[in-house]
Design a protein around this motif. Structure first.
Motif, PDB file in Angstrom:
ATOM      1  N   GLN A  62      14.186  52.318  15.690  1.00 41.67           N
ATOM      2  CA  GLN A  62      13.556  53.521  16.225  1.00 41.67           C
ATOM      3  C   GLN A  62      13.760  53.516  17.738  1.00 41.67           C
ATOM      4  OE1 GLN A  62       9.983  54.718  14.055  1.00 41.67           O
ATOM      5  NE2 GLN A  62       9.610  52.539  13.788  1.00 41.67           N
ATOM      6  N   LEU A  63      14.099  54.687  18.270  1.00 40.03           N
ATOM      7  CA  LEU A  63      14.343  54.808  19.712  1.00 40.03           C
ATOM      8  C   LEU A  63      13.289  55.722  20.310  1.00 40.03           C
ATOM      9  CD1 LEU A  63      16.990  53.543  18.811  1.00 40.03           C
ATOM     10  CD2 LEU A  63      18.236  55.327  20.022  1.00 40.03           C
ATOM     11  N   ILE A  64      12.796  55.334  21.476  1.00 40.43           N
ATOM     12  CA  ILE A  64      11.863  56.222  22.161  1.00 40.43           C
ATOM     13  C   ILE A  64      12.301  56.327  23.624  1.00 40.43           C
ATOM     14  CG2 ILE A  64      10.167  54.329  22.459  1.00 40.43           C
ATOM     15  CD1 ILE A  64       8.005  56.586  22.217  1.00 40.43           C
ATOM     16  N   GLY A  65      12.584  57.539  24.052  1.00 39.61           N
ATOM     17  CA  GLY A  65      13.093  57.732  25.408  1.00 39.61           C
ATOM     18  C   GLY A  65      12.290  58.793  26.141  1.00 39.61           C
ATOM     19  N   PHE A  66      12.235  58.623  27.432  1.00 41.67           N
ATOM     20  CA  PHE A  66      11.531  59.586  28.276  1.00 41.67           C
ATOM     21  C   PHE A  66      12.557  60.318  29.124  1.00 41.67           C
ATOM     22  CE2 PHE A  66       9.102  60.210  32.419  1.00 41.67           C
ATOM     23  CZ  PHE A  66       8.436  61.343  31.980  1.00 41.67           C
ATOM     24  N   SER A  67      12.443  61.650  29.161  1.00 40.50           N
ATOM     25  CA  SER A  67      13.247  62.465  30.062  1.00 40.50           C
ATOM     26  C   SER A  67      14.752  62.239  29.821  1.00 40.50           C
ATOM     27  CB  SER A  67      12.826  62.160  31.499  1.00 40.50           C
ATOM     28  OG  SER A  67      13.304  63.162  32.347  1.00 40.50           O
ATOM     29  N   LEU A  68      15.504  61.745  30.802  1.00 43.75           N
ATOM     30  CA  LEU A  68      16.930  61.483  30.559  1.00 43.75           C
ATOM     31  C   LEU A  68      17.114  60.427  29.465  1.00 43.75           C
ATOM     32  CD1 LEU A  68      18.606  61.378  34.122  1.00 43.75           C
ATOM     33  CD2 LEU A  68      18.818  63.179  32.393  1.00 43.75           C
ATOM     34  N   GLY A  69      16.133  59.540  29.340  1.00 48.54           N
ATOM     35  CA  GLY A  69      16.193  58.511  28.296  1.00 48.54           C
ATOM     36  C   GLY A  69      16.227  59.113  26.900  1.00 48.54           C
ATOM     37  N   SER A  70      15.659  60.315  26.739  1.00 47.15           N
ATOM     38  CA  SER A  70      15.708  60.999  25.439  1.00 47.15           C
ATOM     39  C   SER A  70      17.156  61.321  25.092  1.00 47.15           C
ATOM     40  CB  SER A  70      14.936  62.324  25.480  1.00 47.15           C
ATOM     41  OG  SER A  70      13.633  62.123  25.959  1.00 47.15           O
ATOM     42  N   HIS A  71      17.923  61.748  26.095  1.00 44.97           N
ATOM     43  CA  HIS A  71      19.314  62.104  25.823  1.00 44.97           C
ATOM     44  C   HIS A  71      20.179  60.864  25.604  1.00 44.97           C
ATOM     45  CE1 HIS A  71      18.245  66.223  26.454  1.00 44.97           C
ATOM     46  NE2 HIS A  71      17.820  65.980  27.683  1.00 44.97           N
ATOM     47  N   VAL A  72      19.831  59.761  26.262  1.00 41.24           N
ATOM     48  CA  VAL A  72      20.508  58.492  25.973  1.00 41.24           C
ATOM     49  C   VAL A  72      20.356  58.199  24.473  1.00 41.24           C
ATOM     50  CG1 VAL A  72      20.425  55.985  26.306  1.00 41.24           C
ATOM     51  CG2 VAL A  72      20.209  57.495  28.286  1.00 41.24           C
ATOM     52  N   SER A  73      19.134  58.370  23.956  1.00 41.31           N
ATOM     53  CA  SER A  73      18.879  58.133  22.527  1.00 41.31           C
ATOM     54  C   SER A  73      19.770  59.026  21.675  1.00 41.31           C
ATOM     55  CB  SER A  73      17.436  58.467  22.141  1.00 41.31           C
ATOM     56  OG  SER A  73      16.526  57.904  23.018  1.00 41.31           O
ATOM     57  N   GLY A  74      19.860  60.295  22.088  1.00 42.61           N
ATOM     58  CA  GLY A  74      20.652  61.256  21.325  1.00 42.61           C
ATOM     59  C   GLY A  74      22.116  60.860  21.275  1.00 42.61           C
ATOM     60  N   PHE A  75      22.681  60.441  22.421  1.00 41.96           N
ATOM     61  CA  PHE A  75      24.097  60.054  22.447  1.00 41.96           C
ATOM     62  C   PHE A  75      24.322  58.778  21.631  1.00 41.96           C
ATOM     63  CE2 PHE A  75      24.218  62.747  26.417  1.00 41.96           C
ATOM     64  CZ  PHE A  75      25.037  63.734  25.870  1.00 41.96           C
ATOM     65  N   ALA A  76      23.332  57.875  21.653  1.00 40.08           N
ATOM     66  CA  ALA A  76      23.448  56.665  20.826  1.00 40.08           C
ATOM     67  C   ALA A  76      23.485  57.063  19.353  1.00 40.08           C
ATOM     68  CB  ALA A  76      22.283  55.721  21.101  1.00 40.08           C
ATOM     69  N   GLY A  77      22.591  57.973  18.966  1.00 43.79           N
ATOM     70  CA  GLY A  77      22.509  58.407  17.568  1.00 43.79           C
ATOM     71  C   GLY A  77      23.799  59.070  17.103  1.00 43.79           C
ATOM     72  N   LYS A  78      24.370  59.932  17.928  1.00 43.11           N
ATOM     73  CA  LYS A  78      25.603  60.629  17.537  1.00 43.11           C
ATOM     74  C   LYS A  78      26.728  59.638  17.281  1.00 43.11           C
ATOM     75  CE  LYS A  78      24.421  64.252  20.698  1.00 43.11           C
ATOM     76  NZ  LYS A  78      23.485  65.048  19.898  1.00 43.11           N
ATOM     77  N   ARG A  79      26.833  58.656  18.166  1.00 38.36           N
ATOM     78  CA  ARG A  79      27.910  57.680  18.034  1.00 38.36           C
ATOM     79  C   ARG A  79      27.713  56.803  16.795  1.00 38.36           C
ATOM     80  NH1 ARG A  79      31.310  55.819  22.455  1.00 38.36           N
ATOM     81  NH2 ARG A  79      32.224  53.827  21.913  1.00 38.36           N
TER      82      ARG A  79
END
Ligand SMILES: *[C@@H]1O[C@H](CO)[C@@H](O)[C@H](O)[C@H]1NC(C)=O
Ligand SMILES: *[C@@H]1O[C@H](CO)[C@@H](O)[C@H](O)[C@H]1NC(C)=O
Ligand SMILES: *[C@@H]1O[C@H](CO)[C@@H](O)[C@H](O)[C@H]1NC(C)=O
Length: 568
Positions: free
Chosen positions: A246-263
């Motif tokens: 499970q990933l939890i990100g704040f602000s730009l960290g949310s998009h880091v999570s998203g790019f990790a998920g896509k890959r």
């Protein structure tokens, strides 16, 4: 007419609170539930030198850790926007490289679905991402995981039988460990709620560094790819799979999570990450992006997004407004937060005209409230009941269907379970003349004197009312550090209403390692209590020695400590 600000509304200057109650009948229930005492809380230490520019610990006004410095973020965004827009207008003269290749990670582009970023990420050498693993609450230093080195994974304490949660920060305005302050609150909350686990902090401070927001936003792509590779390697070496993460990100960290998920999706043929929770995902450069250029539904089995400062950058909003998750929770309407004060249009006008002197505190406050809300939901009895609805005004006016009793899938929180598609949910953290976020949560800040010795250990806190009733003490388990001149920040549940708290009792218990112990006595300069919305502030401004394993009991008075007050 819309309230000018939540401060005005919550002070009752506009006849709004009554309507909130009518529209959110669950609030009553929330408060009954929280009448029961829950000994729970979290803590971190503001590990910043007193000489730091933005994070100087003021003697009279200790502050909570900032997930991001919203003021600098805002300025960074404004400047970056100008550069970005210049680049967009000047497309004919765009000589910048269109793609870049990094060993182990592959090609990165800035076109197509990533044209919202229109910038290539910096190199892994520049960003120096670190993955820090915590597996035990009394672990003093993290293990470092390397996504290129299977041996670092093999010898680590990562245990595939335990839950794995990754916490990711956003734009950074300070260097070093200061950037990880709020993140450590989450690590502590995870240990409290879930016990032992694999709790990983992604430290990409160097890639997230102010003032260049545009560069930091572009780096989310690369850090996401690194995180995906790490999870991939953990899965291979420790025999697990992405759905266990499970990933939890704040602000730009949310998009880091998203790019990790896509890959990871691309690499694992349909086995997705278990969950991504985006806390006030960054809006600037992402607001109008398609799903390929930001955190999006589909990046994990369930993508939960929480929004709270999504008023658009021109109104001082740093969060994203569009629905990006399977479920999107909007805090108090999703634009402004109670107790943060108004973002006056006039003040913003000056900033947009390059008068960079006074970024309203409210900008930062609105953004940073969001991780604080989510943090509170790690307490199982603290639920933000939410109403699925098309618009906020309809939710407030009671025009949307509510169910009784409240279903667990209607509460905003990290542990949100069901996955309704395209669901937009509204929740309130505030109710008139009560404490606000999920019952009585008290922010306690303990400031050590500059000449104090270096304290490190556990802290226990209890509150006392006028009749002498005491709350059950709760103990801070993880990483309680209190070096000289610095402050420890705790978030504590209380069965006593904030206004009724008369004393605070604190117990320090020093850590000992095999051959040495941390300080036996710490000199505290002040202790400050505040509600999450900062509307009740009480202090003890008296300097006092706190001896390991002995309770200190401090009387409180209303208001902040006087500036310049020094205990002799
Ligand atoms: C993006 O750029 C790369 C390299 O220049 C090119 O191969 C690719 O086709 C482009 N993608 C889109 C969607 O334009
Ligand atoms: C919550 O779950 C119930 C079934 O348990 C379902 O009927 C309802 O639609 C769900 N609500 C939301 C908002 O998803
Ligand atoms: C607080 O004390 C009063 C009497 O002194 C008692 O009636 C009450 O139940 C106590 N409340 C709690 C929460 O213990």
């Amino acid at each position: 007419m819309r309230c000018i600000s939540w401060l005005v509304c919550s002070l009752g200057l506009v006849n709004f609170p009554g309507k909130i109650d009518a529209g959110f009948p669950f609030l009553g229930q929330t408060f009954e539930q929280t009448g029961r005492l829950v000994a729970d809380g979290v803590m971190t230490v503001l590990d910043t030198a007193v000489s730091g520019i933005t994070e100087t610990v003021s003697e009279s006004n200790p502050t909570e850790p900032h997930g991001e410095d919203g003021g600098k973020l805002f300025l960074g965004v404004i400047k970056s926007y100008m550069e970005y827009e210049t680049a967009q207008v000047d497309k004919g003269n765009d000589n910048r490289p269109k793609a870049v290749f990094y060993d182990d990670l592959g090609w990165f582009y800035r076109n197509g679905s990533l044209s919202n970023l229109d910038r290539l990420p910096a190199s892994p050498n520049q960003i120096q991402t670190k993955f820090l693993l915590y597996t035990s609450p009394d672990q003093l230093t993290a293990e470092v995981l390397d996504y290129k080195d299977a041996a670092s994974i093999q010898r680590s304490g990562f245990n595939p039988a335990l839950p794995s949660v990754v916490v990711i920060h956003g734009f950074k305005t300070s260097s070093g460990t200061a950037s990880l302050q709020w993140v450590m609150l989450f690590i502590d909350a995870l240990f409290r709620r879930q016990g032992p686990g694999n709790y990983i902090v992604v430290d990409w401070s160097k890639g997230a560094q102010a003032p260049n927001y545009w560069a930091a936003a572009a780096n989310t792509q690369l850090v996401g790819a690194q995180l995906a590779n790490l999870i991939q390697l953990l899965c291979q070496v420790k025999q697990t799979n992405p759905s266990m993460f499970q990933l939890i990100g704040f602000s730009l960290g949310s998009h880091v999570s998203g790019f990790a998920g896509k890959r990871l999706n691309a690499a694992n043929g349909g086995i997705k990450l278990g969950r991504i929770f985006g806390m006030d995902a960054a809006g600037p450069l992402f607001e109008h992006a398609g799903p390929g250029g930001r955190l999006a539904k589909g990046d994990a089995n369930i993508v939960v997004a929480e929004h709270g400062s999504a008023d658009g950058i021109k109104n001082g909003g740093l969060g994203i407004w569009q629905q990006i998750g399977d479920v999107d929770f909007y805090a108090n309407g999703g634009k402004e937060q109670p107790g943060c004060g108004p973002v006056f249009a006039k003040a913003l006008e000056n900033i947009l005209k390059f008068d960079f002197k006074s970024v309203p505190e409210a900008i930062q406050c609105n953004h940073n409230r969001n991780w604080l809300y989510v943090l509170q939901t790690f307490d199982p009895t603290c639920q933000f009941h939410s109403i699925p609805c098309d618009t906020y005004s309809n939710a407030i006016l009671g025009r949307c269907i509510r169910t009784f009793p409240v279903e667990p899938n209607q509460s905003m929180g990290f542990y949100f379970q069901n996955s309704p598609t395209n669901s937009k949910m509204f929740f309130h953290t505030n109710a008139p003349s009560r404490d606000l976020s999920c019952g009585y949560h008290i922010k306690v800040t303990i400031l050590a004197a500059k000449a104090s010795t270096h304290g490190r250990g556990t802290f226990s806190v209890m509150f006392v009312d006028a009749k002498g009733n005491e709350t059950t003490p709760y103990i801070i388990a993880h990483d309680g550090r209190l070096p000289a001149g610095k402050q420890a920040f705790l978030l504590v549940r209380s069965s006593i209403a904030p206004a009724a708290i008369k004393r605070v009792k604190i117990l320090y218990h020093r850590f000992c390692q095999p051959d040495t112990c941390f300080a036996d006595t710490v000199n505290i300069q002040s202790v400050t209590l505040a509600t999450v919305a900062n509307d009740v502030v009480k202090t003890s401004c008296q300097g006092i020695d706190m001896v390991s394993d002995m309770w200190v009991s401090l009387g409180l008075r209303d208001g902040k400590c006087k500036t310049g007050f020094r205990f002799g």
